[in-house]
Design a protein around this motif. Structure first.
Motif, PDB file in Angstrom:
ATOM      1  N   ARG A  45       0.821  -1.210   0.000  1.00 27.90           N
ATOM      2  CA  ARG A  45       0.000   0.000   0.000  1.00 27.90           C
ATOM      3  C   ARG A  45       0.859   1.266   0.000  1.00 27.90           C
ATOM      4  O   ARG A  45       0.339   2.356  -0.072  1.00 27.90           O
ATOM      5  CB  ARG A  45      -0.933  -0.010   1.219  1.00 27.90           C
ATOM      6  CG  ARG A  45      -2.041  -1.053   1.092  1.00 27.90           C
ATOM      7  CD  ARG A  45      -3.161  -0.791   2.088  1.00 27.90           C
ATOM      8  NE  ARG A  45      -2.749  -1.030   3.461  1.00 27.90           N
ATOM      9  CZ  ARG A  45      -2.826  -2.212   4.068  1.00 27.90           C
ATOM     10  NH1 ARG A  45      -3.286  -3.269   3.412  1.00 27.90           N
ATOM     11  NH2 ARG A  45      -2.439  -2.356   5.309  1.00 27.90           N
ATOM     12  N   HIS A  46       2.159   1.107   0.124  1.00 29.48           N
ATOM     13  CA  HIS A  46       3.034   2.293   0.197  1.00 29.48           C
ATOM     14  C   HIS A  46       4.164   2.195  -0.820  1.00 29.48           C
ATOM     15  O   HIS A  46       5.320   2.203  -0.456  1.00 29.48           O
ATOM     16  CB  HIS A  46       3.621   2.432   1.603  1.00 29.48           C
ATOM     17  CG  HIS A  46       2.579   2.381   2.669  1.00 29.48           C
ATOM     18  ND1 HIS A  46       1.806   3.461   2.992  1.00 29.48           N
ATOM     19  CD2 HIS A  46       2.164   1.364   3.453  1.00 29.48           C
ATOM     20  CE1 HIS A  46       0.956   3.109   3.952  1.00 29.48           C
ATOM     21  NE2 HIS A  46       1.149   1.852   4.241  1.00 29.48           N
ATOM     22  N   PRO A  47       3.823   2.089  -2.117  1.00 29.56           N
ATOM     23  CA  PRO A  47       4.889   1.874  -3.103  1.00 29.56           C
ATOM     24  C   PRO A  47       5.840   3.066  -3.242  1.00 29.56           C
ATOM     25  O   PRO A  47       7.029   2.874  -3.451  1.00 29.56           O
ATOM     26  CB  PRO A  47       4.118   1.638  -4.407  1.00 29.56           C
ATOM     27  CG  PRO A  47       2.777   2.270  -4.202  1.00 29.56           C
ATOM     28  CD  PRO A  47       2.486   2.176  -2.733  1.00 29.56           C
ATOM     29  N   VAL A  48       5.330   4.284  -3.055  1.00 30.61           N
ATOM     30  CA  VAL A  48       6.183   5.449  -3.349  1.00 30.61           C
ATOM     31  C   VAL A  48       7.363   5.554  -2.365  1.00 30.61           C
ATOM     32  O   VAL A  48       8.516   5.645  -2.790  1.00 30.61           O
ATOM     33  CB  VAL A  48       5.346   6.747  -3.404  1.00 30.61           C
ATOM     34  CG1 VAL A  48       6.244   7.967  -3.582  1.00 30.61           C
ATOM     35  CG2 VAL A  48       4.320   6.659  -4.541  1.00 30.61           C
ATOM     36  N   PRO A  49       7.097   5.532  -1.050  1.00 36.78           N
ATOM     37  CA  PRO A  49       8.243   5.599  -0.130  1.00 36.78           C
ATOM     38  C   PRO A  49       9.230   4.454  -0.353  1.00 36.78           C
ATOM     39  O   PRO A  49      10.444   4.636  -0.211  1.00 36.78           O
ATOM     40  CB  PRO A  49       7.590   5.483   1.256  1.00 36.78           C
ATOM     41  CG  PRO A  49       6.170   5.837   1.073  1.00 36.78           C
ATOM     42  CD  PRO A  49       5.813   5.510  -0.337  1.00 36.78           C
ATOM     43  N   LEU A  50       8.720   3.281  -0.735  1.00 37.23           N
ATOM     44  CA  LEU A  50       9.619   2.154  -0.996  1.00 37.23           C
ATOM     45  C   LEU A  50      10.513   2.447  -2.185  1.00 37.23           C
ATOM     46  O   LEU A  50      11.730   2.254  -2.139  1.00 37.23           O
ATOM     47  CB  LEU A  50       8.798   0.892  -1.285  1.00 37.23           C
ATOM     48  CG  LEU A  50       8.367   0.067  -0.081  1.00 37.23           C
ATOM     49  CD1 LEU A  50       7.731  -1.236  -0.578  1.00 37.23           C
ATOM     50  CD2 LEU A  50       9.565  -0.260   0.794  1.00 37.23           C
ATOM     51  N   ARG A  95       6.833   6.814   8.013  1.00 37.38           N
ATOM     52  CA  ARG A  95       5.372   6.790   8.128  1.00 37.38           C
ATOM     53  C   ARG A  95       4.804   5.521   7.498  1.00 37.38           C
ATOM     54  O   ARG A  95       3.918   4.879   8.049  1.00 37.38           O
ATOM     55  CB  ARG A  95       4.758   8.029   7.460  1.00 37.38           C
ATOM     56  CG  ARG A  95       4.707   9.250   8.385  1.00 37.38           C
ATOM     57  CD  ARG A  95       3.831  10.350   7.768  1.00 37.38           C
ATOM     58  NE  ARG A  95       4.358  10.851   6.502  1.00 37.38           N
ATOM     59  CZ  ARG A  95       5.328  11.777   6.420  1.00 37.38           C
ATOM     60  NH1 ARG A  95       5.833  12.295   7.519  1.00 37.38           N
ATOM     61  NH2 ARG A  95       5.763  12.179   5.244  1.00 37.38           N
ATOM     62  N   ALA A  96       5.339   5.170   6.313  1.00 41.23           N
ATOM     63  CA  ALA A  96       4.872   3.947   5.649  1.00 41.23           C
ATOM     64  C   ALA A  96       5.177   2.732   6.517  1.00 41.23           C
ATOM     65  O   ALA A  96       4.363   1.813   6.658  1.00 41.23           O
ATOM     66  CB  ALA A  96       5.544   3.822   4.277  1.00 41.23           C
ATOM     67  N   MET A  97       6.368   2.741   7.128  1.00 41.71           N
ATOM     68  CA  MET A  97       6.770   1.625   7.982  1.00 41.71           C
ATOM     69  C   MET A  97       5.818   1.496   9.169  1.00 41.71           C
ATOM     70  O   MET A  97       5.391   0.404   9.539  1.00 41.71           O
ATOM     71  CB  MET A  97       8.192   1.870   8.480  1.00 41.71           C
ATOM     72  CG  MET A  97       8.793   0.721   9.236  1.00 41.71           C
ATOM     73  SD  MET A  97      10.508   1.087   9.673  1.00 41.71           S
ATOM     74  CE  MET A  97      10.283   2.131  11.084  1.00 41.71           C
ATOM     75  N   ALA A 145      12.906  14.476   4.287  1.00 43.45           N
ATOM     76  CA  ALA A 145      11.547  14.274   3.783  1.00 43.45           C
ATOM     77  C   ALA A 145      11.357  12.838   3.298  1.00 43.45           C
ATOM     78  O   ALA A 145      10.344  12.193   3.573  1.00 43.45           O
ATOM     79  CB  ALA A 145      11.262  15.273   2.660  1.00 43.45           C
ATOM     80  N   ARG A 146      12.376  12.331   2.578  1.00 44.12           N
ATOM     81  CA  ARG A 146      12.288  10.978   2.021  1.00 44.12           C
ATOM     82  C   ARG A 146      12.222   9.946   3.148  1.00 44.12           C
ATOM     83  O   ARG A 146      11.404   9.029   3.132  1.00 44.12           O
ATOM     84  CB  ARG A 146      13.514  10.750   1.132  1.00 44.12           C
ATOM     85  CG  ARG A 146      13.324   9.708   0.063  1.00 44.12           C
ATOM     86  CD  ARG A 146      14.483   9.731  -0.920  1.00 44.12           C
ATOM     87  NE  ARG A 146      15.744   9.394  -0.289  1.00 44.12           N
ATOM     88  CZ  ARG A 146      16.833  10.168  -0.296  1.00 44.12           C
ATOM     89  NH1 ARG A 146      16.793  11.337  -0.913  1.00 44.12           N
ATOM     90  NH2 ARG A 146      17.941   9.764   0.287  1.00 44.12           N
ATOM     91  N   HIS A 147      13.087  10.114   4.135  1.00 45.05           N
ATOM     92  CA  HIS A 147      13.129   9.127   5.218  1.00 45.05           C
ATOM     93  C   HIS A 147      11.912   9.226   6.138  1.00 45.05           C
ATOM     94  O   HIS A 147      11.454   8.219   6.662  1.00 45.05           O
ATOM     95  CB  HIS A 147      14.419   9.279   6.020  1.00 45.05           C
ATOM     96  CG  HIS A 147      15.591   8.647   5.336  1.00 45.05           C
ATOM     97  ND1 HIS A 147      16.469   9.365   4.563  1.00 45.05           N
ATOM     98  CD2 HIS A 147      16.004   7.361   5.296  1.00 45.05           C
ATOM     99  CE1 HIS A 147      17.383   8.547   4.074  1.00 45.05           C
ATOM    100  NE2 HIS A 147      17.129   7.330   4.506  1.00 45.05           N
TER     101      HIS A 147
END
Lengths: 386, 478
Positions: free
Chosen positions: B203-208, B373-375, B366-368
């Motif tokens: 459900r969180h492809p972008v942060p990955l 949040r996704a984690m 910002a990236r981390h």
């Protein structure tokens, strides 16, 4: 008679406990949970030893007996009520002479006092070389939040209700008599009488009810050690504590009060600062209390401090609580301003408030015997604050 | 003893080291204080200096080049005298003093003797990290049941695999490096029980996709675990531990979407050591009494609220790293550097940093943060975890308060939060002051809100003798 008690601290809970026992229709109103204010910030003192003869000591003697009665009903173990006795020690021969004179004046009005030559017989771990002290067998201790919760539960068993909300204003009826309290969410609790038991916030609640009284905060820190095997048997304090309690000095005062608890922790008080409602940590106070405690009980040097908490004692300008009906708004009864003695004075206050509500003595509390605590002392004949 | 400078940094982990290095490079005088015996914090924990050659741990670490570079920078500044490094110093409280701060520490380098030390500066950075979040289960108080973080610090600090036959459980990516390290050090890791479903990450492809380094890291662990035949069971939890005086057996069960155990799936696994971790709790003890605002970290905890320069709402007070929400060491290093740049700016120091490098750091943060949040969303606490408890399961180990007692205090309406439960039951009143049981007690009585720790005016135990020394030294000066 419908009574709204504003405040679910130890004093409000004791007022509800006695008023409900007298058959009154009681609602306790507080914005937070039971005992969350100053009640949870003290050591649970039930003391006669620190009070000079006068109106407060009279209430304290009544209250001491009523604590035993309440303890019987609640179960002394469930509220950790313990008649451990107090030991006041002097550090110099002069201080001992003054302490003996003070104790003699207390004994003259019925307080049990026992001069002690060798304080180490009572407290084997106390510092050597102290000239002596006085033992007060009536001094006791209770766990204040458990006690407040217990008193409130007992009141609820007798039909009292607990309402969560903040008192905003009085509803007044004919002749300016109180008819109820409006809360922040707009609820109106109808009442024939409203008891102001809001502790340190009693000044503000009084103002909202149209019956202002001057209640000021006096900050105090309490230190808590790691749990230790039982080593300190009494509530032990230095004779200068009595002077500090009665003092009007604006600055920081610390005087050592050391005692064990059922859980094995040792509580160390007591500091007094007039800094308003400033919650800031003051490391110098912690250090001063630690140093005094180590001087009184040298073994404490190796004990770890694990917690410190602070609270705000509610005090009146003359250091006496204000208990009784306010002549400006018929139906408003004050029960606040107990400073550092609220736990000890709570059942006596509850009984005295109930007696005022009933218009006759209740459980040994006779309004005619406690006129020195009435709000009238702050008011001129016109009903305005002096 | 007292010392003063431009900036006090509490915590010499990745965030604190990076902040101190950046501030020193910018020309500030820095006091860097840590309770540990060496630089590095928990993440870069190492064996004691004299044993480092005998105990190789390089394979357990990430980002060692960064660590070594920061160590070199700090050593250089220590030699010039602009860095005062105070190791083995335990900060027990902080207070406002004029326009700055007084940081009160106990020097324990000659323990058990304690010496009170006061550090003063106009700016204070709190980089005290985070600690393991624990959820109680029947038997969790048996010897042999450890936290995942505890297992990791034994590995990094002494090269020690704490058991022979180990079962790990909880949730979050941190289970994997610990499992891999234990396996590489010869322990038999019988099972890794991950409560979350792996599909949650989809459900969180972008942060990955934006954090490819995390992929590489995960692949490395997967390789190690596969090589050692360590089974990773998802949607599974450790729901009990048993043993006579020490853990000998764990009970594991599959979970439904709610986190309740699925009937008939429970099985027993022999183990001499159990490691459990449910993510981390930010260590906020020094920040809360100073009036620092908190914000929902998205993982069921509250963290320090900071602006994009790592400033809290309290003038002169900064926070970086896990105190601002758990997100890993790379993030912590970036935040530490950003915090130091803010201090340089706010103190109007001439040593301004390179603007382009700063922009890169903000982008990294910002990236981390997005990844963190996704984690958090992919590894939530199972909603129904408390259904694994019996009424006699201990929740507060220090004061031996059971789940039944906590439930009773909340059921009769007397207690609606963990502070009130403490007053009525003593849960959280013991040695650890609720640092261990607080999050669990909170979940038992108020599970819908994130956990905000109780205010603790005393951040770490200190002896009364040590504290008395502070009073005696002040009195002497007067």
């Amino acid at each position: 008679m419908k009574v709204v008690v504003v405040g679910a601290g130890i004093v409000g809970a004791a007022c509800a406990f006695h008023a409900a026992a007298a058959g009154l229709d009681v609602t306790v109103l507080d914005r937070g949970p039971v005992g969350a204010g100053t009640t949870s910030r003290g050591e649970g003192n039930i003391l006669l030893s620190d009070k000079e003869p006068g109106p407060e000591l009279e209430l304290a003697r009544l209250s001491r007996d009523l604590w035993d009665e309440a303890g019987e009903e609640l179960g002394p173990d469930t509220v950790e009520l313990e008649a451990k006795g107090g030991l006041v020690v002097a550090s110099t021969p002069d201080a001992l002479t003054a302490l003996h004179a003070f104790a003699a004046s207390q004994a003259a009005v019925g307080v049990c006092t026992e001069p002690v030559e060798r304080v180490r017989d009572l407290e084997p771990h106390i510092a050597p070389g102290l000239p002596g002290g006085v033992h007060y067998p009536q001094d006791a201790q209770v766990q204040p939040v458990l006690a407040a919760a217990g008193l409130l539960r007992a009141a609820v068993r007798r039909g009292a209700r607990v309402h969560t909300g903040e008192a905003i204003a009085a509803i007044t009826g004919a002749g300016g008599r109180i008819a109820g309290v409006r809360t922040a969410d707009g609820t109106v609790l109808a009442a024939d009488a409203v008891v102001n038991a809001a502790g340190t916030w009693g000044g503000e609640v009084g103002r909202r009810l149209g019956a202002p009284v001057e209640i000021l905060p006096r900050r105090g820190f309490v230190l808590v050690t790691e749990p230790l095997p039982p080593t300190i048997r009494h509530k032990v304090y230095s004779a200068d504590y009595v002077a500090n309690v009665a003092s009007c000095d604006a600055g920081l005062e610390t005087s050592c009060v050391v005692e064990g608890t059922r859980a094995g922790t040792i509580l160390i008080g007591a500091s007094r600062e007039r800094v308003g409602f400033d919650t800031a940590m003051n490391p110098a106070v912690v250090a001063a209390l630690a140093a005094q405690a180590c001087r009184l009980f040298p073994f404490l040097r190796a004990a770890h401090l694990i917690r410190a908490y602070r609270g705000f004692r509610p005090y009146c300008p003359d250091h006496l609580p204000v208990i009784g009906p306010d002549p400006r708004v018929p139906g408003v009864v004050h029960a606040c301003g107990h400073e550092g003695a609220g736990i000890g004075l709570a059942p006596g206050t509850g009984a005295l408030v109930t007696a005022h509500l009933l218009g006759r003595p209740w459980r040994g509390a006779d309004p005619a015997a406690h006129t020195g605590l009435l709000p009238d002392r702050f008011l001129t004949t016109g009903g305005m604050p002096k | 003893m007292s010392a003063s400078g431009d900036l006090v940094v509490v915590g010499a982990g990745p965030a604190g080291m990076a902040a101190a290095a950046t501030a020193l490079d910018g020309g500030l005088r820095v006091l860097l204080v840590d309770s540990g015996a060496a630089l590095g914090g928990q993440f870069w924990r190492h064996p004691p200096q004299q044993a480092r050659h005998a105990i190789p741990t390089a394979d357990l670490h990430h980002g060692l080049p960064t660590y070594r570079a920061l160590c070199a920078t700090l050593s250089a500044h220590a030699r010039t005298g602009r860095l005062t490094l105070l190791l083995n110093h335990h900060v027990w409280t902080t207070a406002r003093e004029g326009d700055g701060f007084a940081v009160h520490a106990m020097d324990r380098s000659r323990a058990p003797e304690e010496t009170a030390v006061v550090l003063r500066a106009p700016a204070l950075l709190v980089a005290t990290g985070a600690y393991d979040r624990q959820l109680p289960f029947p038997g969790w108080d048996l010897p042999g049941v450890l936290t995942i973080g505890g297992l990791q610090s034994l590995l990094k600090g002494g090269g020690v695999a704490a058991g022979r036959r180990v079962v790990l459980g909880g949730t979050g990516p941190f289970l994997l490096p610990v499992a891999a390290a234990l396996a590489a050090r010869g322990a038999e890791v019988v099972a890794v029980c991950e409560a979350a479903a792996p599909s949650a990450w989809l459900r969180h492809p972008v942060p990955l996709l934006r954090n490819p380094a995390k992929w590489v890291e995960a692949a490395r662990y997967a390789g190690t675990l596969a090589r050692h035949r360590v089974p990773v069971r998802t949607r599974t939890a450790i729901v009990g531990a048993e043993g006579d005086g020490r853990v000998a057996m764990v009970r594991v069960a599959s979970l439904d979407a709610d986190g309740s155990t699925l009937p008939g799936t429970e099985r027993r696994i022999e183990a001499d050591t159990v490691g459990v971790g449910w993510g981390f709790v930010p260590q906020l003890d020094l920040l809360i009494p100073l009036g620092c605002d908190l914000a929902d970290a998205g993982d069921g905890t509250m963290a320090a609220a900071v602006d994009d320069g790592q400033r809290t709402g309290v003038p002169g007070l900064y926070a970086a790293g896990e105190t601002c929400g758990v997100g890993g060491a790379v993030l912590a290093v970036s935040e530490g550097a950003i915090a130091a740049v803010s201090v340089l700016t706010d103190l109007r120091s001439p040593g301004r940093p390179n603007v382009r490098r700063l922009a890169a750091k903000h982008a990294a943060v910002a990236r981390h943060r997005a990844f963190a949040r996704a984690m958090a969303q992919a590894h939530p606490l199972p909603t129904a975890w408390s259904s694994w408890l019996t009424d006699d399961t201990l929740v507060c180990r220090c004061e031996e308060v059971t789940a039944g007692a906590v439930r009773a205090a909340s059921a009769d309406g007397s207690a609606s939060d963990h502070r009130q439960v403490k007053q009525l039951t003593r849960a959280g009143m013991g040695w650890c002051q609720g640092r261990m049981c607080g999050p669990a007690v909170h979940c038992l009585v108020a599970r819908d809100q994130p956990y905000a720790p109780a205010e603790r005016l005393i951040a770490t135990p200190a002896t009364l003798g040590g504290l008395a020394g502070l009073d005696e030294s002040t009195t002497d000066h007067v």
